[in-house]
Structures are given as C-alpha cells and as structure tokens.
Design a protein around this motif. Structure first.
Motif, PDB file in Angstrom:
ATOM      1  N   MET A   1     -25.611  -2.425  11.244  1.00  0.00           N
ATOM      2  CA  MET A   1     -24.855  -1.832  12.330  1.00  0.00           C
ATOM      3  C   MET A   1     -23.645  -1.059  11.809  1.00  0.00           C
ATOM      4  SD  MET A   1     -24.880  -4.520  15.485  1.00  0.00           S
ATOM      5  CE  MET A   1     -24.532  -3.348  16.768  1.00  0.00           C
ATOM      6  N   GLU A   2     -23.062  -1.583  10.733  1.00  0.00           N
ATOM      7  CA  GLU A   2     -21.859  -0.933  10.215  1.00  0.00           C
ATOM      8  C   GLU A   2     -22.153   0.490   9.749  1.00  0.00           C
ATOM      9  OE1 GLU A   2     -18.190  -1.773   7.111  1.00  0.00           O
ATOM     10  OE2 GLU A   2     -19.582  -3.369   7.595  1.00  0.00           O
ATOM     11  N   GLU A   3     -23.349   0.706   9.201  1.00  0.00           N
ATOM     12  CA  GLU A   3     -23.717   2.044   8.721  1.00  0.00           C
ATOM     13  C   GLU A   3     -23.757   3.060   9.864  1.00  0.00           C
ATOM     14  OE1 GLU A   3     -27.422   1.665   6.661  1.00  0.00           O
ATOM     15  OE2 GLU A   3     -26.599   0.233   5.234  1.00  0.00           O
ATOM     16  N   ASN A   4     -24.113   2.615  11.060  1.00  0.00           N
ATOM     17  CA  ASN A   4     -24.234   3.501  12.224  1.00  0.00           C
ATOM     18  C   ASN A   4     -22.987   3.519  13.098  1.00  0.00           C
ATOM     19  OD1 ASN A   4     -26.946   4.141  11.622  1.00  0.00           O
ATOM     20  ND2 ASN A   4     -27.602   2.221  12.555  1.00  0.00           N
ATOM     21  N   LEU A   5     -21.986   2.730  12.748  1.00  0.00           N
ATOM     22  CA  LEU A   5     -20.831   2.537  13.619  1.00  0.00           C
ATOM     23  C   LEU A   5     -20.093   3.830  13.940  1.00  0.00           C
ATOM     24  CD1 LEU A   5     -19.407   0.222  15.087  1.00  0.00           C
ATOM     25  CD2 LEU A   5     -17.907   0.008  13.131  1.00  0.00           C
ATOM     26  N   LYS A   6     -19.737   4.605  12.927  1.00  0.00           N
ATOM     27  CA  LYS A   6     -18.978   5.841  13.164  1.00  0.00           C
ATOM     28  C   LYS A   6     -19.777   6.808  14.032  1.00  0.00           C
ATOM     29  CE  LYS A   6     -16.016   9.312  11.391  1.00  0.00           C
ATOM     30  NZ  LYS A   6     -14.666   9.212  11.856  1.00  0.00           N
ATOM     31  N   LYS A   8     -22.192   6.118  16.170  1.00  0.00           N
ATOM     32  CA  LYS A   8     -22.430   5.605  17.527  1.00  0.00           C
ATOM     33  C   LYS A   8     -21.155   5.413  18.344  1.00  0.00           C
ATOM     34  CE  LYS A   8     -26.916   4.906  16.946  1.00  0.00           C
ATOM     35  NZ  LYS A   8     -27.972   5.472  17.725  1.00  0.00           N
ATOM     36  N   THR A   9     -20.012   5.163  17.658  1.00  0.00           N
ATOM     37  CA  THR A   9     -18.787   4.837  18.401  1.00  0.00           C
ATOM     38  C   THR A   9     -17.631   5.792  18.152  1.00  0.00           C
ATOM     39  OG1 THR A   9     -17.850   3.402  16.685  1.00  0.00           O
ATOM     40  CG2 THR A   9     -19.400   2.378  18.260  1.00  0.00           C
ATOM     41  N   GLY A  10     -17.768   6.648  17.139  1.00  0.00           N
ATOM     42  CA  GLY A  10     -16.704   7.606  16.846  1.00  0.00           C
ATOM     43  C   GLY A  10     -15.632   7.104  15.893  1.00  0.00           C
ATOM     44  N   LYS A  11     -15.715   5.832  15.488  1.00  0.00           N
ATOM     45  CA  LYS A  11     -14.722   5.273  14.577  1.00  0.00           C
ATOM     46  C   LYS A  11     -15.416   4.408  13.528  1.00  0.00           C
ATOM     47  CE  LYS A  11     -10.683   4.774  17.682  1.00  0.00           C
ATOM     48  NZ  LYS A  11     -10.980   5.897  18.508  1.00  0.00           N
ATOM     49  N   THR A  12     -14.772   4.279  12.380  1.00  0.00           N
ATOM     50  CA  THR A  12     -15.250   3.365  11.348  1.00  0.00           C
ATOM     51  C   THR A  12     -14.814   1.951  11.699  1.00  0.00           C
ATOM     52  OG1 THR A  12     -13.252   3.529  10.011  1.00  0.00           O
ATOM     53  CG2 THR A  12     -15.011   5.169   9.579  1.00  0.00           C
TER      54      THR A  12
END
Length: 176
Positions: A1-6, A8-12
């Motif tokens: 999920m962390e790889e897709n976080l930015k 999908k959510t706009g932030k790291t």
C-alpha cells in the motif's frame, strides 16, 4: 500500500505522518475519521496511514515476515496459502496484496479476499460477494464479520478447485 500511497492520496507516508502529528487525537478512530472526513481518504488507506503513524501494525516487520509468522506452527497450511496467493495475484496487475499480522488481504478498489490460517488445520478464505447466497461450501462470513460476506474453509490445497477459483474471480470482478 505504501508504494501506491502518493498516487492514491496525494501525499507520501512521511507527509501524512507530519500532518497527523499536528492533530490532538489519541484514538485510532479519531485519526481515521479525520483522514476520511477531512481528506477524503478511503477506509483502507486511512487505516494504513493511521497504523503506520501509531506504529501499531507490526513495527518494522516486512511483508514476507508477516506471512511467515502467520504459518509458524501451521506449516502444513502453507501450500494452500501459496496456491491461493498465486491464483489471486494472477487475476490482474491491479491486485494489491496487504499482509497483516493474522491474515493477507487482497484488494483492487476495495478488499475482495482475505486468507487467514484460522487453526492449525484450516485456512479461512474470506470473500466479499454481492447478492450471492450462502450455501454449501460458501458459508456465512464467520470470523471475518463485516470484512467479508462469505467464507470457504480449506484444509487441503486440492480444495482450491474451479468452484473456489470462480468465487475468487467473481469477488475480484465485483471489487473493480
């Protein structure tokens, strides 16, 4: 999920942690509500961010270690998990795999499957299926509650047959 976080959510994750650190909350649910309500984050990502921020997810244990720990003392079940994992990942490049402390979650836009070694002799395959009756091997969700609508109990890799694979594919398609 962390790889897709930015994406999908706009932030790291670091940016989300900084934002959460400035909030007065103490409880997991308060952070979740904030992320979902104020920032429009989906439940899954809000939970992931909150767990990472609160360091309650499993510390620094990586995904492979989480899976290995699930099958300690349950080694006979590992071939069932390996087969399910392979079949589910082969459904499409959009399948996200999220190992947790007790189970492995599979999702696209939402979770559609969950693989959990529930006892030393049984894996529970949780599925989220819309408008599908509970009958035969396709039982009520059992220990999964609202996370899944159905459960299939598996004690041998041979039970991961065409019927089970069809249910998994149906759950995947409905989650897209």
């Amino acid at each position: 999920m962390e790889e897709n976080l930015k994406e999908k959510t706009g932030k790291t994750l670091a940016e989300w942690k900084t934002l959460l650190a400035a909030q007065p909350f103490e409880k997991h649910g308060e952070y979740m509500s904030f992320l979902k309500g104020e920032h429009g984050i989906t439940h899954g990502f809000a939970n992931f961010i909150t767990l990472k921020f609160r360091e309650a997810d499993a510390g620094s244990v990586d995904a492979d270690d989480l899976v290995e720990n699930q099958y300690k003392g349950k080694e006979a079940l590992k071939p069932i998990y390996t087969l399910l994992d392979e079949k589910i990942k082969n459904l499409g490049a959009d399948v996200e795999v999220a190992p947790k402390k007790a189970a492995v979650s599979y999702r696209v836009k939402r979770q559609f499957a969950l693989v959990q070694p529930s006892t030393k002799t049984r894996i529970d395959l949780g599925l989220k299926l819309n408008d599908t009756p509970h009958e035969g091997r396709l039982e009520t969700s059992g220990p999964f509650g609202s996370m899944c609508s159905h459960r299939v109990q598996l004690t041998d890799a041979s039970q991961v047959d065409e019927q089970v694979l069809d249910w998994i594919k149906m759950a995947y398609e409905q989650a897209k």
